[in-house]
Design an enzyme around this catalytic site. Structure first.
Site, short mmCIF file in Angstrom:
data_model
loop_
_atom_site.label_atom_id
_atom_site.label_comp_id
_atom_site.label_asym_id
_atom_site.label_seq_id
_atom_site.Cartn_x
_atom_site.Cartn_y
_atom_site.Cartn_z
N ASP A 196 -7.77 -3.21 13.13
CA ASP A 196 -8.99 -2.71 14.02
C ASP A 196 -9.24 -3.45 14.62
O ASP A 196 -9.85 -4.31 14.31
CB ASP A 196 -9.28 -1.07 13.42
CG ASP A 196 -8.42 -0.02 13.03
OD1 ASP A 196 -6.82 -0.23 13.53
OD2 ASP A 196 -8.35 0.36 12.48
N GLY A 220 -3.21 9.53 -2.19
CA GLY A 220 -2.03 9.99 -3.25
C GLY A 220 -3.23 10.87 -4.43
O GLY A 220 -2.53 10.97 -4.86
N CYS A 277 8.00 1.54 -32.49
CA CYS A 277 8.22 1.54 -31.28
C CYS A 277 8.44 3.12 -31.05
O CYS A 277 7.56 3.93 -30.40
CB CYS A 277 9.55 0.99 -30.73
SG CYS A 277 9.50 -1.13 -30.39
N1 3NM Z 1 -5.93 5.21 4.43
P1 3NM Z 1 -2.75 11.77 1.00
S1 3NM Z 1 -4.48 5.87 2.11
C1 3NM Z 1 -4.84 7.62 5.66
O1 3NM Z 1 -5.45 2.86 1.30
C2 3NM Z 1 -4.99 6.55 4.04
O2 3NM Z 1 -6.50 2.81 3.64
C3 3NM Z 1 -4.93 5.01 2.66
O3 3NM Z 1 -3.13 10.32 2.39
C4 3NM Z 1 -5.53 3.43 2.39
O4 3NM Z 1 -4.28 11.80 0.03
C5 3NM Z 1 -4.15 7.41 3.30
O5 3NM Z 1 -1.70 12.62 1.92
C6 3NM Z 1 -3.22 8.34 3.26
O6 3NM Z 1 -2.19 10.28 -0.01
C7 3NM Z 1 -4.32 9.40 2.27
MG MG Z 2 -6.35 2.14 10.78
#
Ligand code: 3NM
Ligand code: MG
Length: 551
Positions: free
Chosen positions: A97, A181, A457
């Site tokens: 950005d 995630g 293992c």
């Molecule tokens: N930014 P969720 S990961 C908006 O790594 C965003 O900068 C990220 O969504 C970065 O919580 C992401 O559903 C998405 O995984 C997060």
């Molecule tokens: Mg952005």
């Protein structure tokens, strides 16, 4: 408020995502439900596919809701929308950005400004500029909520921890939130996993974990609780020990350990949940023995290396073993995918870094796995653990390099457990297991174990099965869940530790019983006897024969 900058609590940072709302759910209704109980501490409005006019309209309405619950609000990317709103509304920008210097110039000194960083270089640059108020660190795990994220971008908790290390170099600490995630399963382990020498995450940012839920107030409350318990455990200890030490609470792990092991084995054998599926990525040398040992120990082995099915299998596995014995490119990719899926699902991961000291290729593979996946238990002999910890005093001879002697095995397992935030199991004539605070020495075992291939293992598989049993046990008894690196938060009992110890004892005692049998003449006849004795292992036999003590 004029001239004064907003102080933001980043504990639970909600990023909006209207496209992820459950069918029929109204956006404003979802936002209000998310905020109403006071768990979300900051909101970022993220809109990618609308023009500024519509964004502003949504933002104005959203701001009314945020104001009602006194939650600070930020705008993603869109500078003109942020500027059209009161100065208390901040801006969050990404690396592609408007440059941060420009953004700061236009926003003035008082408006909150956040920046996404995805690697150490970007974090260092943000620190040097000293004009943003916080950074978002991600993606910690793979996520579909943001376009263009690939598996190679994923940081894992350890990768996030490296970035946090870079952020700490500023005279004034730069707050940071983890993103990507994060959900009720991954949050605790990730918060702990991301802690580095003297820096720690301030909170977690989520989209889907809250937005995609039909009743968003539920995950909001649960996630807030996780962050709170992390901060509570962490803050009180950070001052005393420094951030590098794990924030242990004083649980009673040393009390009644043997009874807990017996209780867990009884539970595991009765298998209310069916035998746990142990996804084992291992060498072709030890594959058959490992699979048979898993079966003997009331578990189901699945020996898939396939990246393509990692996500599907991750939903049904009880635990995962990553063994680099004969690793090639396919298994290397598979381990990355399987480790990520296990972390996302909160499943224990055992790493067996076979022969890691023998080549730089193996070392690179282990580094890659540990960077990507929060390991639950790291298992190795003296040479392997020394190689990982950077100790040079033992040279690895390859797979059977267990005979090296360590000056201070207790210190090695304790310090590695602290550093890697996982259980560490050192195997040898005596085995040592530590969670970073406690260390236990196990003296059971028989030398015939060292004369057959793949027994180490197979031990990894038994330990994985035992930790899967521990997870089922805590779930069944509604005990505080023990997730990955977060195992130290839970003051009840450390069932993952108990589980790992149960695995070590079961295998070693089975080897003693097998060696004692009159039909066992040597390593050849020892193998089937070992499998039989493991299958016949009972809580009573463990109680009778276990030789271990806290050291
Ligand atoms: N930014 P969720 S990961 C908006 O790594 C965003 O900068 C990220 O969504 C970065 O919580 C992401 O559903 C998405 O995984 C997060
Ligand atoms: Mg952005």
């Amino acid at each position: 408020m004029l001239g004064r900058k907003l102080v933001i609590d980043y504990s639970l940072y909600l990023v909006t995502g209207r496209e992820l709302l459950p069918p029929g759910k109204d956006y404003y209704e979802s936002l209000e439900e998310s905020l109403k109980d006071g768990h979300v501490t900051v909101v970022q409005l993220r809109e990618k596919n609308i023009d500024s006019g519509e964004f502003l309209e949504i933002a104005e309405k959203s701001l009314k809701i945020c104001d009602k619950y006194r939650v600070p609000m930020l705008i993603n990317d869109n500078l003109s929308v942020a500027l059209a709103l009161p100065e208390r509304v901040g801006l969050h920008i990404g690396q592609t950005d408007i440059p941060v210097q420009q953004a700061r110039k236009i926003l003035g000194p008082n408006r909150h400004l956040g920046l996404s960083v995805h690697n150490v270089e970007q974090a260092e640059a943000a620190v040097d500029l000293d004009i943003v108020d916080y950074v978002g660190v991600g993606p910690v795990y793979g996520t579909k909520s943001k376009a263009g994220i690939e598996e190679k971008d994923v940081l894992g908790p350890r990768g996030a921890s490296r970035i946090l290390q870079a952020l700490e170099k500023v005279p004034k600490r730069l707050p940071c939130v983890l993103i990507g995630g994060l959900n009720e399963k991954t949050a605790a382990g990730t918060l702990f996993g991301a802690v580095c020498d003297s820096n720690w995450p301030d909170g977690i940012a989520v989209i889907s974990a809250i937005v995609a839920h039909p009743t968003p107030s539920v995950p909001a409350a649960n996630l807030a609780k996780i962050v709170k318990s992390f901060k509570k455990a962490f803050d009180s200890h950070a001052k005393e020990f420094g951030a590098g030490e794990p924030p242990f609470t004083s649980y009673d792990i040393e009390k009644n350990t043997i009874n807990k092991i017996a209780e867990l084995l009884r539970f595991h054998r009765a298998s209310q949940y069916g035998p746990p599926l142990i996804q084992t990525l291992t060498s072709h040398v030890s594959s058959t023995l490992s699979a048979n040992i898993a079966l003997a120990f009331s578990s189901s082995p699945i020996m898939s290396h396939q990246e393509a099915e990692a996500e599907d299998l991750g939903k049904v596995t009880g635990a995962v073993v990553l063994n680099i014995g004969t690793i090639g490119d396919e298994a290397r990719r598979g381990m990355r995918a399987v480790g990520g899926a296990a972390n996302r699902g909160g499943k224990p991961v055992v790493l067996d870094p076979v022969g890691v000291g023998a080549s730089s290729f193996r070392k690179g593979v282990v580094e890659e796995i540990m960077n990507h996946t929060q390991i639950t238990l790291l298992k190795g002999n003296a040479a392997e653990l020394s190689a990982i910890s950077g100790l040079e005093d033992i040279q690895s001879r390859g797979v059977d390099s267990g005979s090296g002697t360590l000056k201070d095995p207790v210190n090695l397992v304790v310090s590695m457990a602290c550093k890697e935030k996982c259980l560490v199991l050192l195997t040898g004539k005596e085995d040592y297991l530590s969670n970073g605070q406690h260390a236990v020495k196990v003296s059971n075992g028989h030398e015939l174990l060292g004369r057959i291939t793949g027994s180490g293992c197979a031990l990894g598989v038994v330990v994985a099965a035992s930790m899967a049993a521990a997870c089922n046990f805590t779930k069944h008894n509604k005990l505080p869940t023990t997730h990955l690196g977060s195992f130290m938060v839970h003051s009840d009992t450390n069932w993952l530790f108990i589980g790992a110890l149960m695995g070590v004892l079961s295998m070693n005692i089975a080897s003693e019983l097998a060696a004692e049998r009159s039909d066992v003449k040597g390593s050849g006849t020892f193998i089937p006897a070992l499998i039989d004795e493991l299958a016949a292992m009972t809580p009573e036999k463990i109680v009778e024969r276990a030789k271990f003590g806290f050291v």
